[in-house]
Every structure is written in structure tokens, then in C-alpha cells.
Motif scaffolding. Structure first.
Motif, PDB file in Angstrom:
ATOM      1  N   ALA A  54     -19.457  73.968  50.182  1.00  0.00           N
ATOM      2  CA  ALA A  54     -19.793  72.550  50.363  1.00  0.00           C
ATOM      3  C   ALA A  54     -20.246  72.345  51.802  1.00  0.00           C
ATOM      4  O   ALA A  54     -19.698  72.936  52.728  1.00  0.00           O
ATOM      5  N   ALA A  55     -21.251  71.503  51.997  1.00  0.00           N
ATOM      6  CA  ALA A  55     -21.747  71.196  53.340  1.00  0.00           C
ATOM      7  C   ALA A  55     -20.648  70.483  54.141  1.00  0.00           C
ATOM      8  O   ALA A  55     -19.815  69.809  53.535  1.00  0.00           O
ATOM      9  N   ASP A 109     -22.636  76.516  43.104  1.00  0.00           N
ATOM     10  CA  ASP A 109     -22.838  75.663  44.278  1.00  0.00           C
ATOM     11  C   ASP A 109     -21.692  74.673  44.416  1.00  0.00           C
ATOM     12  O   ASP A 109     -21.415  73.908  43.483  1.00  0.00           O
ATOM     13  N   ASN A 128     -21.852  72.204  46.190  1.00  0.00           N
ATOM     14  CA  ASN A 128     -22.492  70.903  46.382  1.00  0.00           C
ATOM     15  C   ASN A 128     -22.961  70.343  45.038  1.00  0.00           C
ATOM     16  O   ASN A 128     -23.104  71.083  44.064  1.00  0.00           O
ATOM     17  N   ALA A 187     -28.842  71.863  48.404  1.00  0.00           N
ATOM     18  CA  ALA A 187     -28.548  71.094  49.612  1.00  0.00           C
ATOM     19  C   ALA A 187     -29.705  71.009  50.594  1.00  0.00           C
ATOM     20  O   ALA A 187     -29.651  70.234  51.550  1.00  0.00           O
ATOM     21  N   ASN A 216     -21.785  71.672  41.622  1.00  0.00           N
ATOM     22  CA  ASN A 216     -20.366  71.270  41.539  1.00  0.00           C
ATOM     23  C   ASN A 216     -19.474  72.395  41.047  1.00  0.00           C
ATOM     24  O   ASN A 216     -18.570  72.194  40.254  1.00  0.00           O
ATOM     25  N   ARG A 261     -16.154  78.200  52.938  1.00  0.00           N
ATOM     26  CA  ARG A 261     -16.430  77.133  53.901  1.00  0.00           C
ATOM     27  C   ARG A 261     -16.217  77.644  55.321  1.00  0.00           C
ATOM     28  O   ARG A 261     -15.641  78.703  55.540  1.00  0.00           O
TER      29      ARG A 261
END
Lengths: 100, 420
Positions: B187-188, B220, B222, B226, B249, B279
Motif C-alpha cells: 500500500a502507498a 496489489d 492498493n 497506483a 485490494n 511496506r
């Protein structure tokens, strides 16, 4: 356009306040140096990206002005050229012309 | 042992103390300020070079543990077989010519009050200003089982270019045709927003050449692609139809290097080669300085006109460790470095740093072995707002051959700009 004029004015006032070696001059050197990230150290490029060192100031200003206006075919340089004020483009042109 | 931050530099091993003359306490043309830069990646090496260029009276020490610079940009091209590790590996031998003192060591402690860093080798190095450019720390603990699988050499992130890049390439080469490559995207915010999607293109390109029955599953974290969504969607549909199974997701929760599965909230995904990218947060040295100061204690907030920490005076942070709207790219780190170097030169000279710096980003992504696209923006600093992206910036919707040629030229030029 109004914003660009305002920013150019701020740059001009900075130049007037700080003189040749103050913030305005450093401002030009820094933005010119960020060009070198793509165009090579000292403005000397390897490969297809053109060199900027020694480019005549008028040529630089004409190119950037045409990139901005969209009158010269460009892809990435249209995106970059529109991010700078006319005063910055003039100053960068003079700087690159001074590089050997 | 008494340390004075302004005049003491001791390099252990050399057994000699090198005295540096003071700065702020002794203003004037002969004053010699000392700036220590930690990390010789895109940001750190560039900052050291430009500090010397714009502040020839400034003493600059650059601390870096690695022998060689291995470029993250273009490392996906190695995975695709377009380039070799040698192509992305460069020496530091040209930096000392700028008058930079190179110290091959790691920083283990920072006393930001007394302005002294301590290295693993036992050296205590005083500074007037400190620049931290460590890049990212990968949060291995956030994916259960990742540390063990990584230690066993079964699963890598390869999100710092180097040995893991080479290992991932060997794993792909050893994978049988018909196998599945599973990659996860964190995730960003994370280093290099378009990187995972370029990697999918490069691995798909390799499979298309050598292993046509193989597949890619992209998990992903996200909700959507992204970065450069139009470009990558175009590339996947145009060059690699049916090869890439994209699942938004789908953050990885656990990895099992024995069963070769990645667990998400929904299911266990089995693969032959697993590439889990956990992350990230700002590099460890930022924590040592007390500069990992955002609300999650993950990233560093800085005054974006000078890159000085908002909470630790005298400590500047540049590159991926910074929390801002500027993308975490090697190109951006190189340009942070120039804004930061200029600001430090002005501050040490008692002048006001440029209040309206302008910074730009350019990021190419290869979509095949002959095509690439880009994203490019100019950001102008405005008081009270930070960096404002100028409206003409943006990304290409398709890749093309001219941009691949420009991407090659960009890589040669940025490496030269950083290292020579």
C-alpha cells in the motif's frame, strides 16, 4: 498567467535584493542543475537526450517558448517547459550558454 | 574523550584526528563548515557533490557502507533480461575528485544535540549540518513469514537493487515454463510508485521470450494501479494479453517459503517464484536522529524549501525517507539533493535560502524491450502550500520507441550526474 507573472516578479525582487551571488542566482543554478538530471552533468548528455551546454541563449529561449506554446512538437518537454516562468527560462538560457 | 561538534573528526582505524576549523563561531571567508551526508545513493551522492560545487569552502564527508552503487531504476530491466547487473552497478571512484571525503562505514548513533554521528567502525564525526539520505527500510515484519523465507533465500523483495535483484532473476530463469510468478505491491506510500507495474511488464516480456506458458499474478495492496495506470493498462493489453492476473485490494498478510504461497485476506495464492514487497518506512538512520516524525513514526516531515527536519534542527532528510506529495523516485531524490545543498550553502553563509525553489520529476518506465512511457512534473514551492504540481505535468497513456531511447539516455545521464 497571473500566477506566472507574480512568481516572475518575486524572482526579480529576489534578484534585486540579493545581488549576483544571492538567492536569485542560486535559484537559477538550482533549476538549471535539475535539468542536468536528464541532460547530463554540466549539461553534457550521453545518448539521445540533447546536450544543453553551450547552447545559444536565444535558441534555448526559442525552444522553450515553442514547447510551452505547443508550436514545436514535443512530448516530455512541453510538460517541463510550462513549469517555469519566462524570467527563469531567460536566466537558464544565459546559464547554459555560459557552460563550455 | 571530549568531542566538539565543530572541530572534531576522528576516523577510527586511521588512528588520526583531523581537525576541522569552525564555521558558525568563526564567520568569514576562511571559515570551514562541516557537512556530513549519510548514504551515497541518488540523493546523498548528489548532495555531497553539489555542496562542494556551490560551497567550495565546505568540508563534506559522505558515509556509505557499500562498495558500489547499484541503481534501482533500470533494475527491473535486469529482471526482464534487457540489462545485466553490471550495467546497473557503478563505482564511487569519481566522487573524491570533488573534494568529498568518503567514509566506508555505517552510522549507528546520532547525537543531534551535540551534532555528532558515530559509526559502526567507532568513528565519532562532528557536523555543522547533517544530511540523511538512507532510502527506505523494508518492514519485513509486516508480512508474516517473510523474514524466514527471505533468510532462506526463498522469497525476496528486490526493492533495493543488489543481490536480491540478481537472485530474483536467477529464480525466474530456473522457473519451469508454465510456472506462476506472484508479486505483491505494498500500500502507498512506497519507493517508486510505478516500479511494481513496470516489473510486471519486464517479467512478462521475459516469459514471452523464454516461457510462453507462464503467468503472473499481481497482488496489489492498493485499490487500483497506483501510478501510470493508462500506460500499464495499455502495455498489459497490447503486449501481454492474458498473462497478467491483476488483483487490487490484495495486500499480502503472510508468505510461506516452504509451500510457496502468499496469503491474502481472501485466499492462499500459490506460485513458483514469489516476490513479496512489504511496506516501507524511512531508513533507520532517520530514527537514530529522531527525524522519523510523522504521525505513524514512519516517514520524515521536513521544511520542503530546505529539507531540514521539522523537529530536529541541523538535520536534513532527502529522498525516499521524506513524507511529501513529491513521488519517491531516484530522480526526485537527486533533485531534492540540489535544493537541500543550495539551502545548506546559504544557511552556512548566513544568507536566506531561496524561498521559492522549483523541483522537477521525470520517471520513465519500460513497457517492453523497445517501448517506454513516462510521468513528468514541475513542482513550484509556495509558502503555506508546499510543492504545487504545475498543470501541464502528467504521464503518457501509451509507450513508444522514442521514449525507450530517451529512457536509456536518461539512465546514463543521471548515473553520471550522481556519481561523476
Amino acid at each position: 498567467m497571473h500566477k506566472k507573472i507574480t512568481l516572475a516578479l518575486v524572482g526579480f525582487i529576489g534578484l534585486a535584493l540579493c545581488g549576483a551571488v544571492g538567492a536569485a542566482d542560486m535559484h537559477t543554478q538550482v533549476i538549471a542543475s535539475t535539468c542536468m538530471t536528464c541532460h547530463g552533468p554540466g549539461g553534457k548528455s550521453q545518448g539521445k537526450i540533447p546536450s544543453l551546454a553551450g547552447l545559444h541563449k536565444d535558441s534555448f529561449v526559442k525552444l522553450m517558448t515553442e514547447f510551452r506554446a505547443g508550436t514545436r512538437a514535443a512530448s516530455i518537454m512541453k510538460r517541463h517547459a510550462n513549469g517555469y516562468t519566462e524570467a527563469e527560462i531567460e536566466a537558464m538560457g544565459a546559464y547554459f550558454a555560459s557552460l563550455k | 574523550m571530549t568531542l566538539n561538534r565543530r572541530d572534531f573528526l576522528k576516523i577510527s582505524g586511521a588512528g588520526a584526528a583531523v581537525a576541522l576549523t569552525g564555521c558558525a563561531s568563526r564567520p568569514g571567508p576562511s571559515a570551514r563548515a562541516h557537512v556530513v551526508v549519510v548514504g551515497a545513493g541518488f540523493g546523498g551522492a548528489t548532495c555531497a557533490k553539489y555542496l562542494r560545487k556551490w560551497g567550495p569552502n565546505i568540508e563534506v564527508t559522505l558515509i556509505e557502507p557499500n562498495d558500489k552503487f547499484v541503481s534501482c531504476p533500470i533494475s527491473n530491466w535486469v529482471l526482464g533480461g534487457l540489462r545485466s547487473m553490471d550495467d546497473i552497478t557503478h563505482g564511487y571512484d569519481r566522487l573524491p575528485r570533488h573534494g568529498i571525503r568518503m567514509v566506508k562505514d555505517s552510522v549507528v548513533a546520532i547525537d543531534a544535540g551535540r551534532r555528532v554521528v558515530t559509526t559502526r567502525g567507532g568513528a565519532s564525526i562532528g557536523y555543522d549540518r547533517l544530511v540523511l539520505a538512507p532510502g527506505i527500510e523494508v518492514l519485513s515484519d509486516t508480512v508474516r513469514g517473510f523474514k524466514e523465507a527471505e533468510a532462506a533465500g526463498k522469497v525476496v523483495h528486490a526493492w533495493k537493487a543488489g543481490a536480491q535483484t540478481a537472485l530474483l532473476r536467477r529464480q525466474l530463469e530456473a522457473m519451469p515454463d508454465g510456472g506462476t510468478f506472484v508479486m505483491s505491491v505494498p500500500a502507498a506510500p512506497y519507493r517508486c510508485p510505478p516500479g511494481p507495474y513496470e516489473r510486471a511488464c519486464m517479467v512478462a516480456h521475459y516469459f514471452k521470450q523464454a516461457k510462453r506458458k507462464s503467468k503472473i499474478i499481481l497482488l496489489d495492496g492498493n485499490a487500483d494501479i497506483a501510478s501510470k495506470k493508462a500506460l500499464f493498462t495499455w502495455a498489459w493489453n497490447t503486449f501481454y494479453p492474458g498473462m497478467i492476473d491483476y488483483r487490487p485490494n490484495n495486500a499480502p498478510l503472510a508468505v510461506d517459503g516452504g509451500r510457496m504461497t502468499v496469503a491474502t485476506e481472501f485466499d492462499d495464492v500459490k506460485g513458483d517464484v514469489l516476490n513479496v514487497v512489504p511496506r516501507q518506512r524511512a531508513g533507520e538512520v532517520c530514527h537514530l536522529a529522531g527525524a522519523r516524525n510523522d504521525s505513524n513514526k514512519a516517514w520524515c516531515t521536513v521544511n520542503l524549501a530546505t529539507f531540514e527536519s521539522t523537529t530536529v534542527p541541523g538535520v536534513h532528510v532527502i529522498g525516499d525517507s521524506v513524507l511529501s506529495n513529491l513521488p519517491k523516485s531516484g530522480h526526485m531524490a537527486t533533485n531534492h539533493a540540489k535544493i537541500c545543498a543550495a539551502a545548506i550553502v546559504e544557511l552556512l553563509a548566513g544568507r536566506q535560502p531561496d524561498p521559492i525553489p522549483v523541483v522537477s520529476n521525470t520517471c520513465y518506465s519500460a513497457t517492453s524491450d523497445t517501448t517506454a512511457g513516462y510521468v513528468a512534473h514541475v513542482y513550484r514551492f509556495e509558502a503555506g502550500k508546499g510543492y504545487v504540481a504545475q498543470p501541464e505535468g502528467g504521464a503518457t497513456a501509451k509507450g513508444d520507441e522514442p521514449n525507450f531511447v530517451f529512457a536509456e539516455s536518461w539512465s546514463k545521464n543521471i548515473w553520471a550526474e550522481v556519481l561523476s
